[in-house]
Design a protein around this motif. Structure first.
Motif: not given
Length: 311
Positions: A123-131
């Motif tokens: 889990p990383m903050a960079l998952a937000v742009p992917v979602v």
């Protein structure tokens, strides 16, 4: 010992290798180049070549590769009937019948599952742009691709989200100026593609409209005006980003003075290809095959790689 002739192999149907190649083409590996945009902030950060940052960026590239490939499959499922009437796109796996809709749905679901699993494992903050990318592109594939202007803004937002992912991967907050620059440059490329799809007329012909209804909301005059505006905003955003983020670094002045003319020349070259050469229907192909653009891209990269080495 029994031997199998070539005629018997043909009669038996495609081999497992052929099926694998067909499924791979469904994922459009030629478009994976776009996902390297995630690595742009790593290049711009100057002193950020650390293994932890590099690993985070590569993870972001992997996430976007899976998510983008799933998006391509969903888009082809939605368009497969319309693609069958297109002289080029009718050869795509779903439109041609080489891959069934049911199998394509399974492939897309698997890719989305891999993306979610990867984000859950690490889990990383960079998952937000992917979602956000997945959500916006599902809307694009089902509804918004048929709305003029909204369609190109949706496509451009995908590149801005890639850059945001890369910024988070290197531990930085996404720069508004960099996002504006990338969004504007991506809009320029998307508008160039629409211009080419319209053909030689001032407005799109019936065949183009049947394949892409959104073209009814465009004209060459409108596109040329928007290209001029987005090109100017892209350059202003780039210079503003450099002024805020780069000028304070050692030999930052060199990066600003050397890279800005290269960006302006690269923009002028693309407009030359688009307007004079009447090309640009596939922006990715243009960017990776046009020699002047390749040279400019290499020199631009050196403007960010060399200063930290000599400082």
């Amino acid at each position: 010992m029994t031997t199998v002739t070539n005629d018997e192999q043909v009669a038996a149907g495609p081999s497992h290798r052929d099926h694998a190649r067909t499924l791979l083409s469904l994922l459009r590996p030629a478009q994976w180049f776009k996902n390297l945009v995630v690595a742009v902030p790593l290049l711009l950060v100057g002193d950020g070549w650390e293994w932890s940052r590099l690993a985070a960026v590569l993870f972001g590239v992997f996430l976007f590769t899976c998510a983008a490939s799933a998006t391509y499959v969903v888009n082809d499922i939605a368009d497969h009937e319309r693609d069958r009437a297109h002289p080029v796109k009718r050869g795509r796996p779903i439109a041609s019948g080489a891959v069934s809709v049911r199998r394509a749905v399974a492939v897309a679901a698997l890719l989305y599952a891999v993306t979610v699993a990867a984000m859950a494992v690490r889990p990383m903050a960079l998952a937000v742009p992917v979602v956000l990318y997945i959500a916006l592109n599902l809307l694009y594939s089902t509804v918004l691709k048929h709305v003029a202007l909204v369609d190109v803004f949706m496509l451009a937002s995908g590149f801005a989200l890639r850059v945001a992912c890369g910024s988070l991967a290197v531990g930085d907050r996404p720069s508004p100026w960099l996002l504006i620059c990338v969004l504007s440059a991506s809009l320029l490329l998307g508008l160039g593609k629409r211009r080419r799809e319209m053909g030689d007329g001032a407005v799109a012909d019936l065949g183009a409209l049947l394949h892409r209804p959104a073209l009814s909301g465009y004209s060459r005059q409108l596109i040329d005006s928007l290209v001029a505006v987005t090109g100017a905003v892209a350059v202003v955003g780039y210079v503003a980003y450099l002024s805020v983020e780069v000028t304070g670094r050692p030999v930052g002045w060199f990066t600003v003075m050397a890279s800005t003319p290269l960006v302006m020349f690269g923009l002028a070259r693309y407009l030359q290809v688009l307007i004079v050469g009447e090309e640009g229907g596939d922006p990715v192909r243009t960017l990776v095959t046009d020699r002047p653009l390749l040279v400019v891209g290499a020199l631009w990269s050196l403007c960010f790689v060399l200063p930290p080495l000599v400082a």
